[in-house]
Design a protein around this motif. Sequence first.
Motif, mmCIF file in Angstrom:
data_model
loop_
_atom_site.group_PDB
_atom_site.id
_atom_site.type_symbol
_atom_site.label_atom_id
_atom_site.label_comp_id
_atom_site.label_asym_id
_atom_site.label_seq_id
_atom_site.Cartn_x
_atom_site.Cartn_y
_atom_site.Cartn_z
ATOM 1 N N UNK A 78 0.827 -1.203 0.000
ATOM 2 C CA UNK A 78 0.000 0.000 0.000
ATOM 3 C C UNK A 78 0.867 1.260 0.000
ATOM 4 N N UNK A 79 2.006 1.210 0.689
ATOM 5 C CA UNK A 79 2.934 2.339 0.670
ATOM 6 C C UNK A 79 3.540 2.525 -0.717
ATOM 7 N N UNK A 80 3.840 1.412 -1.389
ATOM 8 C CA UNK A 80 4.351 1.490 -2.763
ATOM 9 C C UNK A 80 3.354 2.227 -3.656
ATOM 10 N N UNK A 81 2.086 1.847 -3.531
ATOM 11 C CA UNK A 81 1.037 2.478 -4.336
ATOM 12 C C UNK A 81 0.891 3.944 -3.956
ATOM 13 N N UNK A 82 0.920 4.231 -2.656
ATOM 14 C CA UNK A 82 0.783 5.610 -2.176
ATOM 15 C C UNK A 82 1.851 6.523 -2.769
ATOM 16 N N UNK A 83 3.096 6.060 -2.746
ATOM 17 C CA UNK A 83 4.200 6.884 -3.258
ATOM 18 C C UNK A 83 3.987 7.263 -4.723
ATOM 19 N N UNK A 84 3.413 6.345 -5.492
ATOM 20 C CA UNK A 84 3.197 6.600 -6.912
ATOM 21 C C UNK A 84 1.944 7.431 -7.158
ATOM 22 N N UNK A 85 0.929 7.253 -6.300
ATOM 23 C CA UNK A 85 -0.306 8.025 -6.444
ATOM 24 C C UNK A 85 -0.050 9.516 -6.230
ATOM 25 N N UNK A 86 0.704 9.850 -5.178
ATOM 26 C CA UNK A 86 0.867 11.269 -4.832
ATOM 27 C C UNK A 86 1.784 12.027 -5.789
ATOM 28 N N UNK A 87 2.479 11.306 -6.679
ATOM 29 C CA UNK A 87 3.280 12.008 -7.685
ATOM 30 C C UNK A 87 2.557 12.025 -9.034
ATOM 31 N N UNK A 88 1.281 11.575 -9.021
ATOM 32 C CA UNK A 88 0.460 11.735 -10.202
ATOM 33 C C UNK A 88 0.348 10.565 -11.145
ATOM 34 N N UNK A 89 0.846 9.393 -10.766
ATOM 35 C CA UNK A 89 0.751 8.234 -11.647
ATOM 36 C C UNK A 89 -0.694 7.713 -11.704
ATOM 37 N N UNK A 90 -1.097 7.265 -12.879
ATOM 38 C CA UNK A 90 -2.420 6.651 -13.024
ATOM 39 C C UNK A 90 -2.375 5.214 -12.522
ATOM 40 N N UNK A 91 -3.555 4.620 -12.336
ATOM 41 C CA UNK A 91 -3.610 3.232 -11.883
ATOM 42 C C UNK A 91 -2.910 2.294 -12.866
ATOM 43 N N UNK A 92 -3.070 2.542 -14.170
ATOM 44 C CA UNK A 92 -2.421 1.699 -15.170
ATOM 45 C C UNK A 92 -0.904 1.827 -15.095
#
Length: 203
Positions: free
Chosen positions: A142-156
């Motif tokens: 979940x932390x891996x996903x969080x780090x990418x979400x907050x820099x603007x990465x899409x789910x794909x």
Amino acid sequence: MNLQPQVFIVDDDYAVRDSLGQVMEAAGFPYLLFESAEQFLEIYKPGQCGCLVLDLNMPNMTGDELQAELIRLNIQLPIIFLTAFGDIPTTVRLVKAGTIDFLTKPVTSKVLVERVRAVLREQSLVYEQNKYNPLAALTARELDVLRLVIVGHSNKQIARQLGISHRTVEVHRARVMEKTGSSNLLDLVRCCSESQIPNPPVQ
């Protein structure tokens, strides 16, 4: 999200289930009763902390099958197994999978309360930590996903970078929002700015 530790009791035998509930009530532990593993999965909300007192031999989904499903869902809930048909190979297998304790029925109220109290004490420390840093409740993935979400990465993009499915990213992202109490990306960024994101493990 309720982070207050409580005892989740899963047993298909009504008499046993009711008796265990009475033991928890007498000890002053908040608890919930479930007649099946399926019912527990329907009602339990990821992020709730506490202790799972779980019958091993149940119809349909067994206790160890429920444990395997929780592992698959990245739900880290301490488990105390109760069974009338325990054996060494089964005990070893369940402990290796993360079981906290394995007790043989009938177990005395004193022993059960002592084991549950020890687990809830540890979970209370987690609860206090999470009150001040909601990110502490997140799993490594979940932390891996969080780090990418907050820099603007899409789910794909996240799915491709982490090597997981788009659907899995959606599930992790939903849990991140729930555990941090965020309703949108702005809330999530604000939460991260107020809390320290743990560094990823060194590869």
